[in-house]
Design a protein around this motif. Structure first.
Motif, PDB file in Angstrom:
ATOM      1  N   VAL A 277       0.842  -1.199   0.000  1.00 30.80           N
ATOM      2  CA  VAL A 277       0.000   0.000   0.000  1.00 30.80           C
ATOM      3  C   VAL A 277       0.874   1.246   0.000  1.00 30.80           C
ATOM      4  O   VAL A 277       0.603   2.213  -0.721  1.00 30.80           O
ATOM      5  CB  VAL A 277      -0.938  -0.004   1.223  1.00 30.80           C
ATOM      6  CG1 VAL A 277      -1.620   1.338   1.363  1.00 30.80           C
ATOM      7  CG2 VAL A 277      -1.963  -1.099   1.090  1.00 30.80           C
ATOM      8  N   ALA A 327       2.352   2.254  11.013  1.00 34.61           N
ATOM      9  CA  ALA A 327       0.902   2.458  11.015  1.00 34.61           C
ATOM     10  C   ALA A 327       0.561   3.902  10.656  1.00 34.61           C
ATOM     11  O   ALA A 327      -0.348   4.157   9.860  1.00 34.61           O
ATOM     12  CB  ALA A 327       0.328   2.110  12.382  1.00 34.61           C
ATOM     13  N   ILE A 328       1.326   4.840  11.229  1.00 32.40           N
ATOM     14  CA  ILE A 328       1.093   6.247  10.898  1.00 32.40           C
ATOM     15  C   ILE A 328       1.347   6.480   9.410  1.00 32.40           C
ATOM     16  O   ILE A 328       0.553   7.125   8.715  1.00 32.40           O
ATOM     17  CB  ILE A 328       2.018   7.147  11.751  1.00 32.40           C
ATOM     18  CG1 ILE A 328       1.621   7.046  13.222  1.00 32.40           C
ATOM     19  CG2 ILE A 328       1.953   8.586  11.274  1.00 32.40           C
ATOM     20  CD1 ILE A 328       2.528   7.792  14.155  1.00 32.40           C
ATOM     21  N   LEU A 330       1.166   4.337   7.066  1.00 31.46           N
ATOM     22  CA  LEU A 330       0.089   3.686   6.315  1.00 31.46           C
ATOM     23  C   LEU A 330      -1.136   4.601   6.229  1.00 31.46           C
ATOM     24  O   LEU A 330      -1.706   4.824   5.160  1.00 31.46           O
ATOM     25  CB  LEU A 330      -0.269   2.372   7.015  1.00 31.46           C
ATOM     26  CG  LEU A 330      -1.314   1.480   6.382  1.00 31.46           C
ATOM     27  CD1 LEU A 330      -0.784   0.912   5.087  1.00 31.46           C
ATOM     28  CD2 LEU A 330      -1.688   0.333   7.307  1.00 31.46           C
ATOM     29  N   ILE A 331      -1.525   5.156   7.384  1.00 27.96           N
ATOM     30  CA  ILE A 331      -2.707   6.028   7.403  1.00 27.96           C
ATOM     31  C   ILE A 331      -2.474   7.249   6.524  1.00 27.96           C
ATOM     32  O   ILE A 331      -3.332   7.630   5.721  1.00 27.96           O
ATOM     33  CB  ILE A 331      -3.041   6.448   8.850  1.00 27.96           C
ATOM     34  CG1 ILE A 331      -3.446   5.224   9.684  1.00 27.96           C
ATOM     35  CG2 ILE A 331      -4.150   7.490   8.860  1.00 27.96           C
ATOM     36  CD1 ILE A 331      -3.652   5.525  11.137  1.00 27.96           C
ATOM     37  N   VAL A 334      -2.559   6.356   2.806  1.00 28.58           N
ATOM     38  CA  VAL A 334      -3.907   6.062   2.320  1.00 28.58           C
ATOM     39  C   VAL A 334      -4.722   7.349   2.215  1.00 28.58           C
ATOM     40  O   VAL A 334      -5.485   7.542   1.269  1.00 28.58           O
ATOM     41  CB  VAL A 334      -4.602   5.041   3.239  1.00 28.58           C
ATOM     42  CG1 VAL A 334      -6.044   4.860   2.836  1.00 28.58           C
ATOM     43  CG2 VAL A 334      -3.889   3.712   3.168  1.00 28.58           C
ATOM     44  N   ARG A 335      -4.543   8.239   3.197  1.00 27.45           N
ATOM     45  CA  ARG A 335      -5.326   9.487   3.164  1.00 27.45           C
ATOM     46  C   ARG A 335      -4.817  10.444   2.072  1.00 27.45           C
ATOM     47  O   ARG A 335      -5.607  11.095   1.403  1.00 27.45           O
ATOM     48  CB  ARG A 335      -5.253  10.213   4.519  1.00 27.45           C
ATOM     49  CG  ARG A 335      -6.135   9.679   5.625  1.00 27.45           C
ATOM     50  CD  ARG A 335      -7.624   9.633   5.358  1.00 27.45           C
ATOM     51  NE  ARG A 335      -8.270  10.769   4.771  1.00 27.45           N
ATOM     52  CZ  ARG A 335      -9.240  11.470   5.311  1.00 27.45           C
ATOM     53  NH1 ARG A 335      -9.646  11.194   6.526  1.00 27.45           N
ATOM     54  NH2 ARG A 335      -9.823  12.448   4.688  1.00 27.45           N
TER      55      ARG A 335
END
Lengths: 352, 345
Positions: A277, A327-328, A330-331, A334-335
Motif C-alpha cells: 500500500v 501504522a502512521i 500507512l494512514i 492512504v489518506r
C-alpha cells in the motif's frame, strides 16, 4: 477496485510514434529490473554489516510484497491472510530440513507447492461462493489464523516452540548457510527477489495476467465474454501464494528460527499489505519501493530504541514503536496518496 | 440459491446502495415464519452440538458448565459486535480498529481503578464518554470524507489505526498483563454450574445496554435518522437529515458500545495491549453470523459464538477455543454470507 493503476498494458502500443518505436512496457520493466539487480549486486560489499542485514530484510519484504501484490493488486482479490502462505513456505522447508535433512532449495519448492495448493483450495471455495471485498479479506484472515492455531497445537510442528534450523560447519550454498555477515545471503535473497519480480512482470503481461486484470476491472463483463473467470483467478492466487512461500522459506533460512507467531501471525499479513500500500497497489515497482521504505524504517526505529535521544528516553527498550510508525505512515499514505508512492508518481508522469 | 449467494457480496459495493443487507439495519424481519424457521434450525444445531459434546465428554456437568459460561460470555461478545455491526450498517465501514478501541477502554478502566480506587463498574462513567469522544474524533479526523474511497482504503485506515493504538499502548504501558479486580466478587451455583458474579453482571449489563441501543434506534427521533441514513443516505439528506453528523454520532455510539463492553469485561480477563485482537476476531465472526448491519442478530450471534467457543474446548482437547470459532465463521461465510438472520437479497 478504484484507485488501482497498472503499468503498461494496451495503451502502450497505441502511442507508438513514427520514429524510434518506444519500448514495450514489458521490455522496459525487464530492463529496469536488470539495471536494479546490477546496481544491487555490489551493495553488501559496500554497506557496513548492520545495513547489510537490513538490506536482506528489505529483500524478504519485497518478495512477500510482490506475492501479495500479484493477487491483491493485479487480481483485485484483497487478501488479509498472506501469513498463511508465508508460514506454509517457512514451515514446509523448516520441517523438511530439520527432520529429514532435505536441502532448503527443495524445501522451498515443496513449500511453494503446498502454499499454492492451499491457496487454490481456499480460493476455490471463496470464489465458488462469490466472496468479495471485506468478506474475502475476512475469509483469508480466518484461514491464516486457523493455520496458526493448528500449528501451535500440533506435535510434528513442535507446537508453540517452532523450529530451530541446525547450524552446519562451513558454508554451503546447497543448505543456504554461510558465515554470519557473508554477502552470500544478500545475493541469494537478491536472486530470489529478482526472480519474483521477473515472475510478476511476465505474469502481468501474459495472457493470464491480462485476463485477470480484466476480471478485476469488471468481472461481469469479462465473464459475459466467456472468460473462464474461476480458472484465471485460481492461477493468480496460486502464483501469489507460491511467491510468498519463497519469502517464508528464505526467512527461516536466514534467521534460522521460525515459530507459529513469526510465520502465521497476523502481523505478517499486515506487513505484506502495508508494504504494497505504501509503495503502490497494482504496480510492478510498488512492492519494491514499499519494501525499501518499510525495511529502512524498521531499522531507523530499532536504532532509535537502542539509543533514544533525550526527549524520547522513555522509549528505551520498549517495543511497538516500529509498528506504530508504519501504522502512521500507512494512514497518511492512504489518506494523502491513495495510489501509493509509485502509483501517484505514475499518474503524475502520465498527466504531463 | 444464486440470489442469496450474491447477497453478502453486494453489500460492499458502494455503487449498489439499495437492497443490500447492510442497509437493512433493524429492518422488520422478513416474514415472522421464515425467521422462526431459521431460528429453529439454529436452535436445533445448537442442541445437536450440545448433545455431541455430552457424548464426547460423558459428563453432563462439564457440558452444562460450558453452556452457562458460553452464554454469559456470549452476551459480552454480542455487545461488542453490536457496535461493530452498527458502524457497518450505517457507514459501510469494516472497522478493524474496534478491538484496539476496546483495549483502550480497558486501559482507561484499569488506570482509573488504579488511580482513584473507584469500583470498576463506575469507570463506565469515564470510559463510555471517553470512547464516545474518541470515536467521534476518529470518524471526523480519519474516516470522514473517505465515503467515496474504495473499501480497501477504509479498511486500511482502520487497520493502521488499530496497529497505532495497540502499539501505542504497548509503548506506554509495556506488555505486562494487568488485572482489574472486582471488589466483593462472589460465586454461586446454577444447577451445579459455577457462575462468577462478575460474569453474571457483565452478561446482564450487556443485555441492558443492548436493550437501550435497540430502544434508541427504534423509538427515538435520532434512531429514526440513523435508520434513514442507513436505508438511503441521499434520501435522508434530501429530507434534511445531517448525514455527516449522523455518521459521526453512529461511529461514536458504536465505539462507546465497545467501551461499555470493555469495562464489563475488564474484571474477567487479563488486560494486555493486544487483547483487543482476540475480541476483534470474535466480534467479526459474530457480526457475520448475525448478518452485517443487523444489531439484533449481533446479540444472538454473540450468544452462539460464546457457546461454540466453550464447546470447542470439549470437542478438541488442547486446541484453542478460537479454532472452533473460525470453523463456524468460514462455514457461515461461505454458505450464508448475509448471516444467519439476514434477509435474502
Amino acid at each position: 477496485m478504484t484507485g488501482i493503476t497498472i503499468t503498461g498494458g494496451r495503451d502502450a502500443t497505441a502511442s507508438r510514434s513514427a520514429k524510434a518505436p518506444p519500448l514495450r512496457p514489458q521490455n522496459r520493466q525487464l530492463i529496469i529490473l536488470g539495471v536494479l539487480l546490477l546496481v544491487a549486486i555490489p551493495l553488501p560489499l559496500l554497506l557496513p554489516s548492520a545495513q547489510g542485514a537490513v538490506a536482506v530484510r528489505i529483500l524478504i519484504f519485497a518478495i512477500m510484497a510482490i506475492g501479495w501484490n500479484t493477487m491483491s493488486g493485479f487480481g483485485g482479490m484483497f487478501s488479509f491472510g498472506h501469513a498463511a502462505f508465508f508460514g506454509l513456505g517457512a514451515y514446509t522447508s523448516a520441517y523438511l530440513l530439520v527432520n529429514h535433512g532435505v536441502s532448503p532449495w527443495i524445501g522451498m519448492l515443496a513449500g511453494m507447492a503446498v502454499a499454492a495448493l492451499a491457496a487454490v483450495v481456499i480460493g476455490y471455495f471463496a470464489f465458488r461462493y462469490k466472496l468479495q471485498g471485506a468478506y474475502f479479506a475476512l475469509a483469508t484472515f480466518a484461514f491464516a489464523e486457523m493455520l496458526r492455531l493448528i500449528v501451535t497445537t500440533t506435535e510434528f510442528t513442535n507446537k508453540a516452540v517452532g523450529f530451530t534450523v541446525p547450524l552446519i560447519e562451513g558454508s554451503s550454498l546447497w543448505k543456504i548457510q554461510f558465515p554470519a555477515d557473508s554477502p552470500a545471503y544478500f545475493w541469494v535473497a537478491l536472486a530470489l527477489a529478482g526472480l519474483a519480480a521477473l515472475a510478476s512482470i511476465l505474469f502481468l503481461h501474459s495472457r493470464t495476467g491480462r485476463y485477470v486484470t480484466a476480471i478485476r476491472d469488471d468481472e461481469t463483463a469479462a465473464a459475459s465474454l466467456g472468460t473462464p473467470v474461476m480458472r484465471y483467478k485460481l492461477i493468480t492466487v496460486g502464483l501469489s501464494a507460491a511467491i510468498t512461500a519463497v519469502a517464508g522459506a528464505f526467512y527461516t533460512q536466514y534467521y534460522l528460527f521460525v515459530n507459529p507467531e513469526l510465520a502465521f501471525g497476523s502481523s505478517v499479513s499486515v506487513q505484506a499489505i502495508a508494504t504494497v500500500v505504501i509503495g503502490g497497489i497494482g504496480t510492478i515497482w510498488g512492492p519494491v519501493v514499499g519494501a525499501v521504505i518499510v525495511g529502512s524504517l524498521s531499522d531507523v526505529t530499532a536504532t532509535l530504541l537502542r539509543t533514544p535521544p533525550e526527549f524520547l528516553s522513555f522509549l528505551q527498550g520498549r517495543s511497538g514503536l516500529d509498528v506504530a510508525l508504519y501504522a502512521i505512515l500507512l494512514i497518511l499514505i492512504v489518506r494523502l496518496l491513495p495510489k501509493g508512492i509509485v502509483g501517484t508518481l505514475q499518474s503524475r508522469w502520465r498527466r504531463r | 440459491m444464486s440470489d442469496t449467494k450474491n447477497g453478502g457480496a453486494a453489500t460492499l459495493d458502494p455503487a449498489t446502495p439499495e437492497s443490500s443487507p447492510a442497509r437493512r439495519l433493524l429492518a422488520a424481519p422478513d416474514g415472522t415464519g421464515a425467521l422462526l424457521r431459521r431460528a429453529g434450525v439454529v436452535g436445533g444445531l445448537a442442541v445437536i452440538a450440545i448433545a455431541v459434546a455430552l457424548l464426547k465428554s460423558g459428563s453432563g456437568l462439564v457440558v452444562w458448565q460450558s453452556v452457562v459460561t458460553g452464554l454469559l460470555m456470549g452476551g459480552l461478545y454480542g455487545l461488542i459486535a453490536m457496535g461493530l455491526t452498527l458502524i457497518f450498517g450505517v457507514l459501510d465501514i469494516v472497522n478493524f480498529a474496534h478491538g484496539a478501541l476496546l483495549a483502550i477502554a480497558m486501559f482507561i478502566a484499569f488506570g482509573v481503578v488504579q488511580g482513584t480506587g473507584l469500583h470498576p463498574y463506575l469507570t463506565l462513567l469515564v470510559a463510555v464518554p471517553a470512547l464516545f469522544l474518541i470515536g467521534a474524533a476518529v470518524h471526523r479526523g480519519l474516516l470522514s470524507g473517505t465515503g467515496g474511497a474504495s473499501l480497501e482504503n477504509q479498511l486500511l485506515i482502520t487497520l493502521g489505526l488499530s496497529l497505532l493504538l495497540e502499539n501505542g499502548l504497548l509503548m506506554f504501558f509495556g506488555a505486562e498483563p494487568k488485572n482489574v479486580s472486582l471488589p466483593g466478587d462472589f460465586q454461586f451455583s446454577l444447577f451445579g454450574a459455577v457462575v462468577a458474579g462478575g460474569r453474571l453482571y457483565a452478561f446482564l449489563g450487556a443485555l441492558l445496554i443492548g436493550a437501550v441501543l435497540f430502544w434508541l434506534l427504534r423509538r427515538t427521533r435520532f434512531g429514526t435518522a440513523i435508520r434513514a441514513v442507513a436505508a438511503n443516505g441521499q434520501g435522508a439528506e434530501l429530507v434534511g437529515v445531517n448525514v455527516r453528523r449522523v455518521h459521526t454520532l453512529t461511529f461514536a455510539i458504536g465505539t462507546a458500545c465497545a467501551g461499555a463492553a470493555a469495562v464489563l469485561a475488564a474484571p474477567l480477563v487479563t488486560v494486555t495491549p493486544t487483547l483487543g485482537e482476540q475480541f476483534n476476531i470474535t466480534a467479526f465472526v459474530v457480526v457475520v453470523l448475525g448478518g452485517m448491519g443487523n444489531v439484533a442478530g449481533a446479540l444472538v450471534g454473540g450468544l452462539l459464538i460464546g457457546l461454540v467457543e466453550q464447546l470447542t474446548t470439549i470437542y478438541m482437547d488442547g486446541q484453542s477455543s478460537l479454532l472452533g470459532v473460525f470453523v463456524v465463521f468460514l462455514i457461515v461465510l461461505f454458505l450464508r454470507p448475509q448471516g444467519l438472520f439476514g434477509r435474502r437479497a
